[in-house]
Motif scaffolding. Structure first.
Motif, PDB file in Angstrom:
ATOM      1  N   LYS A 162     -10.492  -1.050  -4.349  1.00 53.20           N
ATOM      2  CA  LYS A 162      -9.334  -1.090  -3.461  1.00 53.20           C
ATOM      3  C   LYS A 162      -9.494  -2.256  -2.504  1.00 53.20           C
ATOM      4  N   LEU A 163      -8.399  -2.960  -2.268  1.00 55.95           N
ATOM      5  CA  LEU A 163      -8.373  -4.040  -1.282  1.00 55.95           C
ATOM      6  C   LEU A 163      -7.532  -3.583  -0.102  1.00 55.95           C
ATOM      7  N   LYS A 164      -8.055  -3.791   1.109  1.00 61.03           N
ATOM      8  CA  LYS A 164      -7.313  -3.490   2.326  1.00 61.03           C
ATOM      9  C   LYS A 164      -7.127  -4.782   3.102  1.00 61.03           C
ATOM     10  N   GLU A 165      -6.489  -4.700   4.255  1.00 63.38           N
ATOM     11  CA  GLU A 165      -6.180  -5.894   5.034  1.00 63.38           C
ATOM     12  C   GLU A 165      -7.434  -6.661   5.456  1.00 63.38           C
ATOM     13  N   ALA A 166      -8.495  -5.947   5.874  1.00 59.38           N
ATOM     14  CA  ALA A 166      -9.708  -6.621   6.346  1.00 59.38           C
ATOM     15  C   ALA A 166     -10.977  -6.016   5.741  1.00 59.38           C
ATOM     16  N   SER A 167     -10.847  -5.326   4.617  1.00 61.98           N
ATOM     17  CA  SER A 167     -12.022  -4.719   3.997  1.00 61.98           C
ATOM     18  C   SER A 167     -11.797  -4.548   2.502  1.00 61.98           C
ATOM     19  N   ALA A 209     -19.800   7.403  -5.590  1.00 62.10           N
ATOM     20  CA  ALA A 209     -19.668   7.094  -4.166  1.00 62.10           C
ATOM     21  C   ALA A 209     -18.892   5.792  -4.000  1.00 62.10           C
ATOM     22  N   ALA A 210     -18.086   5.729  -2.962  1.00 60.09           N
ATOM     23  CA  ALA A 210     -17.341   4.518  -2.635  1.00 60.09           C
ATOM     24  C   ALA A 210     -17.767   4.064  -1.239  1.00 60.09           C
ATOM     25  N   TYR A 211     -17.790   2.754  -1.039  1.00 62.90           N
ATOM     26  CA  TYR A 211     -18.230   2.173   0.223  1.00 62.90           C
ATOM     27  C   TYR A 211     -17.162   1.202   0.718  1.00 62.90           C
ATOM     28  N   GLU A 212     -16.783   1.334   1.983  1.00 61.48           N
ATOM     29  CA  GLU A 212     -15.853   0.378   2.570  1.00 61.48           C
ATOM     30  C   GLU A 212     -16.667  -0.678   3.294  1.00 61.48           C
ATOM     31  N   ILE A 213     -16.456  -1.916   2.905  1.00 59.87           N
ATOM     32  CA  ILE A 213     -17.169  -3.050   3.473  1.00 59.87           C
ATOM     33  C   ILE A 213     -16.142  -3.946   4.164  1.00 59.87           C
ATOM     34  N   TRP A 214     -16.386  -4.235   5.419  1.00 56.70           N
ATOM     35  CA  TRP A 214     -15.467  -5.045   6.209  1.00 56.70           C
ATOM     36  C   TRP A 214     -15.769  -6.523   6.031  1.00 56.70           C
ATOM     37  N   VAL A 215     -14.712  -7.325   6.063  1.00 53.80           N
ATOM     38  CA  VAL A 215     -14.810  -8.767   5.868  1.00 53.80           C
ATOM     39  C   VAL A 215     -14.258  -9.443   7.117  1.00 53.80           C
ATOM     40  N   ASP A 216     -14.973 -10.468   7.613  1.00 49.28           N
ATOM     41  CA  ASP A 216     -14.489 -11.227   8.759  1.00 49.28           C
ATOM     42  C   ASP A 216     -14.663 -12.714   8.491  1.00 49.28           C
ATOM     43  N   GLU A 217     -14.426 -13.538   9.511  1.00 52.61           N
ATOM     44  CA  GLU A 217     -14.477 -14.997   9.334  1.00 52.61           C
ATOM     45  C   GLU A 217     -15.885 -15.496   9.003  1.00 52.61           C
ATOM     46  N   ASP A 218     -16.937 -14.701   9.266  1.00 51.66           N
ATOM     47  CA  ASP A 218     -18.308 -15.119   8.960  1.00 51.66           C
ATOM     48  C   ASP A 218     -18.752 -14.728   7.551  1.00 51.66           C
ATOM     49  N   THR A 219     -17.914 -13.997   6.821  1.00 42.24           N
ATOM     50  CA  THR A 219     -18.272 -13.555   5.473  1.00 42.24           C
ATOM     51  C   THR A 219     -18.123 -14.715   4.492  1.00 42.24           C
ATOM     52  N   LYS A 220     -19.182 -14.973   3.727  1.00 40.54           N
ATOM     53  CA  LYS A 220     -19.146 -16.001   2.677  1.00 40.54           C
ATOM     54  C   LYS A 220     -18.774 -15.319   1.365  1.00 40.54           C
ATOM     55  N   ILE A 221     -17.855 -15.924   0.626  1.00 41.77           N
ATOM     56  CA  ILE A 221     -17.467 -15.396  -0.687  1.00 41.77           C
ATOM     57  C   ILE A 221     -17.811 -16.463  -1.709  1.00 41.77           C
ATOM     58  N   GLU A 280     -21.656   2.065  11.456  1.00 41.72           N
ATOM     59  CA  GLU A 280     -20.380   2.754  11.231  1.00 41.72           C
ATOM     60  C   GLU A 280     -19.433   1.875  10.415  1.00 41.72           C
ATOM     61  N   LYS A 281     -19.342   0.600  10.785  1.00 34.83           N
ATOM     62  CA  LYS A 281     -18.590  -0.381  10.001  1.00 34.83           C
ATOM     63  C   LYS A 281     -19.598  -1.400   9.488  1.00 34.83           C
ATOM     64  N   GLU A 282     -19.744  -1.490   8.196  1.00 40.08           N
ATOM     65  CA  GLU A 282     -20.659  -2.469   7.610  1.00 40.08           C
ATOM     66  C   GLU A 282     -19.865  -3.744   7.318  1.00 40.08           C
ATOM     67  N   PHE A 283     -20.271  -4.848   7.951  1.00 34.63           N
ATOM     68  CA  PHE A 283     -19.619  -6.132   7.736  1.00 34.63           C
ATOM     69  C   PHE A 283     -20.407  -6.942   6.723  1.00 34.63           C
ATOM     70  N   ALA A 284     -19.707  -7.503   5.753  1.00 36.37           N
ATOM     71  CA  ALA A 284     -20.350  -8.303   4.711  1.00 36.37           C
ATOM     72  C   ALA A 284     -20.746  -9.653   5.270  1.00 36.37           C
ATOM     73  N   SER A 285     -21.969 -10.057   4.989  1.00 33.93           N
ATOM     74  CA  SER A 285     -22.363 -11.426   5.307  1.00 33.93           C
ATOM     75  C   SER A 285     -22.096 -12.319   4.092  1.00 33.93           C
ATOM     76  N   LYS A 286     -22.214 -11.717   2.884  1.00 30.79           N
ATOM     77  CA  LYS A 286     -21.949 -12.487   1.672  1.00 30.79           C
ATOM     78  C   LYS A 286     -21.462 -11.545   0.571  1.00 30.79           C
ATOM     79  N   ILE A 287     -20.468 -12.009  -0.178  1.00 34.73           N
ATOM     80  CA  ILE A 287     -19.969 -11.291  -1.353  1.00 34.73           C
ATOM     81  C   ILE A 287     -20.036 -12.267  -2.516  1.00 34.73           C
TER      82      ILE A 287
END
Length: 128
Positions: free
Chosen positions: A56-61, A76-88, A114-121
């Motif tokens: 699933k794709l959301k607005e910021a995760s 199990a499903a995991y929601e991973i948050w993406v921000d401007e520092d996330t490298k893809i 509580e919110k896991e932010f991706a550093s790299k995907i």
């Protein structure tokens, strides 16, 4: 006199057993600690989430889970948050380019938060 002799015969072995066990349990196992540190150094470049796909794709995760192998099983499903520092990296280079079904490996900055932010995907293709 007989009571005192029986008492000594019971107490002396118990005292000796107690002394020998106390000495053994106080010795720390330094080898285990060194091995754990070496394992941490070896695994620092491993992804926190491996062999998963975007479900699933959301607005910021993104929501990721195991590829469905058994339709009767739940995964199990995991929601991973993406921000401007996330490298893809890999087959995609932007968040907008991600799609449901993409296979990913994800590194997070603060695993278990509580919110896991991706550093790299890293997006990759599975070869059959």
């Amino acid at each position: 006199m007989v009571k005192q002799l029986v008492y000594l015969m019971c107490c002396i072995p118990l005292t000796l057993i107690g002394c020998t066990n106390a000495n053994k349990s106080e010795e720390p196992p330094p080898v285990v600690e060194v091995e754990q540190n070496q394992d941490n150094e070896k695994n620092k470049d491993k992804a926190d989430y491996q062999l998963l796909e975007i479900i699933k794709l959301k607005e910021a995760s993104i929501v990721i889970s195991s590829r469905e192998i058994d339709s009767n099983a739940s995964y199990a499903a995991y929601e991973i948050w993406v921000d401007e520092d996330t490298k893809i990296e890999g087959n995609r280079s932007t968040f907008e380019g991600l799609s449901v079904g993409d296979n990913v490996e994800v590194w997070v900055r603060d695993k278990g938060a509580e919110k896991e932010f991706a550093s790299k995907i890293v997006v990759y293709a599975i070869e059959s």
